[in-house]
Scaffold this motif. Structure first.
Motif, PDB file in Angstrom:
ATOM      1  N   ALA A   1       0.833  -1.201   0.000  1.00  0.00           N
ATOM      2  CA  ALA A   1       0.000   0.000   0.000  1.00  0.00           C
ATOM      3  C   ALA A   1       0.871   1.256   0.000  1.00  0.00           C
ATOM      4  CB  ALA A   1      -0.942  -0.007   1.198  1.00  0.00           C
ATOM      5  N   ALA A   2       1.966   1.225   0.747  1.00  0.00           N
ATOM      6  CA  ALA A   2       2.874   2.383   0.767  1.00  0.00           C
ATOM      7  C   ALA A   2       3.522   2.581  -0.603  1.00  0.00           C
ATOM      8  CB  ALA A   2       3.938   2.190   1.844  1.00  0.00           C
ATOM      9  N   GLU A   3       3.947   1.495  -1.218  1.00  0.00           N
ATOM     10  CA  GLU A   3       4.545   1.587  -2.552  1.00  0.00           C
ATOM     11  C   GLU A   3       3.515   2.093  -3.561  1.00  0.00           C
ATOM     12  OE1 GLU A   3       6.149  -2.315  -3.244  1.00  0.00           O
ATOM     13  OE2 GLU A   3       7.745  -2.027  -1.763  1.00  0.00           O
ATOM     14  N   HIS A   4       2.292   1.625  -3.451  1.00  0.00           N
ATOM     15  CA  HIS A   4       1.221   2.075  -4.346  1.00  0.00           C
ATOM     16  C   HIS A   4       0.942   3.569  -4.124  1.00  0.00           C
ATOM     17  CE1 HIS A   4      -2.581   2.222  -6.500  1.00  0.00           C
ATOM     18  NE2 HIS A   4      -3.141   2.725  -5.412  1.00  0.00           N
TER      19      HIS A   4
ATOM     20  N   SER B   1       3.902   5.486  -5.723  1.00  0.00           N
ATOM     21  CA  SER B   1       4.070   5.412  -7.180  1.00  0.00           C
ATOM     22  C   SER B   1       2.848   5.880  -7.959  1.00  0.00           C
ATOM     23  CB  SER B   1       4.448   3.993  -7.604  1.00  0.00           C
ATOM     24  OG  SER B   1       3.380   3.100  -7.351  1.00  0.00           O
ATOM     25  N   VAL B   2       1.657   5.687  -7.412  1.00  0.00           N
ATOM     26  CA  VAL B   2       0.436   6.033  -8.139  1.00  0.00           C
ATOM     27  C   VAL B   2      -0.146   7.372  -7.684  1.00  0.00           C
ATOM     28  CG1 VAL B   2      -1.943   5.313  -8.625  1.00  0.00           C
ATOM     29  CG2 VAL B   2      -0.093   3.629  -8.626  1.00  0.00           C
ATOM     30  N   HIS B   3      -0.145   7.599  -6.369  1.00  0.00           N
ATOM     31  CA  HIS B   3      -0.804   8.791  -5.835  1.00  0.00           C
ATOM     32  C   HIS B   3       0.166   9.930  -5.514  1.00  0.00           C
ATOM     33  CE1 HIS B   3      -4.681   6.799  -5.627  1.00  0.00           C
ATOM     34  NE2 HIS B   3      -4.069   5.745  -5.105  1.00  0.00           N
ATOM     35  N   GLY B   4       1.473   9.686  -5.646  1.00  0.00           N
ATOM     36  CA  GLY B   4       2.449  10.751  -5.449  1.00  0.00           C
ATOM     37  C   GLY B   4       2.759  11.090  -4.002  1.00  0.00           C
ATOM     38  N   HIS B   5       2.376  10.224  -3.058  1.00  0.00           N
ATOM     39  CA  HIS B   5       2.713  10.463  -1.653  1.00  0.00           C
ATOM     40  C   HIS B   5       4.163  10.050  -1.406  1.00  0.00           C
ATOM     41  CE1 HIS B   5      -1.421  11.306  -0.577  1.00  0.00           C
ATOM     42  NE2 HIS B   5      -1.805  10.204  -1.212  1.00  0.00           N
ATOM     43  N   GLU B   6       4.742  10.621  -0.376  1.00  0.00           N
ATOM     44  CA  GLU B   6       6.108  10.233  -0.014  1.00  0.00           C
ATOM     45  C   GLU B   6       6.034   9.008   0.893  1.00  0.00           C
ATOM     46  OE1 GLU B   6      10.091  12.104   2.068  1.00  0.00           O
ATOM     47  OE2 GLU B   6       8.409  13.431   1.554  1.00  0.00           O
ATOM     48  N   ASP B   7       6.838   7.999   0.580  1.00  0.00           N
ATOM     49  CA  ASP B   7       6.873   6.765   1.371  1.00  0.00           C
ATOM     50  C   ASP B   7       7.758   6.997   2.598  1.00  0.00           C
ATOM     51  OD1 ASP B   7       7.017   4.245   2.447  1.00  0.00           O
ATOM     52  OD2 ASP B   7       7.598   3.242   0.592  1.00  0.00           O
ATOM     53  N   THR B   8       7.129   7.373   3.695  1.00  0.00           N
ATOM     54  CA  THR B   8       7.840   7.654   4.944  1.00  0.00           C
ATOM     55  C   THR B   8       7.356   6.702   6.029  1.00  0.00           C
ATOM     56  OG1 THR B   8       6.153   9.205   5.729  1.00  0.00           O
ATOM     57  CG2 THR B   8       7.951  10.121   4.346  1.00  0.00           C
TER      58      THR B   8
END
Length: 163
Positions: free
Chosen positions: A32-35, A38-45
């Motif tokens: 979900a974090a990777e999605h 990569s898709v929604h432009g959120h930062e994976d923190t």
């Protein structure tokens, strides 16, 4: 161990993402974090992953012995409008509805007579679904499309098998 679910439909976005991820908790958080990145432009923190973890829900399976089915019987000459209304309800309740499956059937010898089977994990979850404002609006509009009042049957599943 209970599997977990992350469902993008719970977070409306401009892209109307409908992805649902189901698996073990760590798998789902990672995917979900990777999605989200990569898709929604959120930062994976770490904070975003913790937020994903807090929002996970338990998967409800059909083999828990508590299944419930609502059978709705109705007549209508407005099949296309009913299908459009059902599609609209599905769109509006994505991520909120508790129904897990729906099957709409037409009587073979009376094509304007319908039976819809709506499956829920439990009676309580069915009542939760009934209390959604979108379900109330759907039911009112459905009555307007029917020739007469629909009949509702609340059924506890006592045996189910895949044949």
């Amino acid at each position: 161990m209970t599997r977990k679910i992350a469902d993008c439909r719970k977070y409306p976005s401009e892209m109307n993402c409908s992805l649902t991820i189901i698996g073990e908790e760590e798998e789902v958080v990672r995917a979900a974090a990777e999605h989200a990145a990569s898709v929604h432009g959120h930062e994976d923190t770490p904070e975003m992953r913790e937020s994903v973890r807090r929002d996970l829900e338990d998967e409800v399976t059909s083999d828990d012995g508590n299944h419930f089915v609502q059978l709705i019987e109705f007549q209508s000459s407005r099949r296309d409008e009913i299908n459009a209304l059902m599609d609209e309800w599905e769109d509006k309740t994505g991520g909120k509805r508790t129904a897990t499956k729906a099957v709409l059937t037409a009587e073979h010898d009376e094509p304007e007579r319908y039976f819809e089977f709506v499956e829920f994990p439990t009676y309580e979850r069915a009542m939760e679904n009934s209390r959604l404002p979108e379900t109330g609006a759907f039911a009112q509009r459905m009555r307007e499309l029917c020739d007469g009042e629909p009949t509702f049957h609340n059924l506890d599943v006592v045996r189910a098998e895949a044949l």
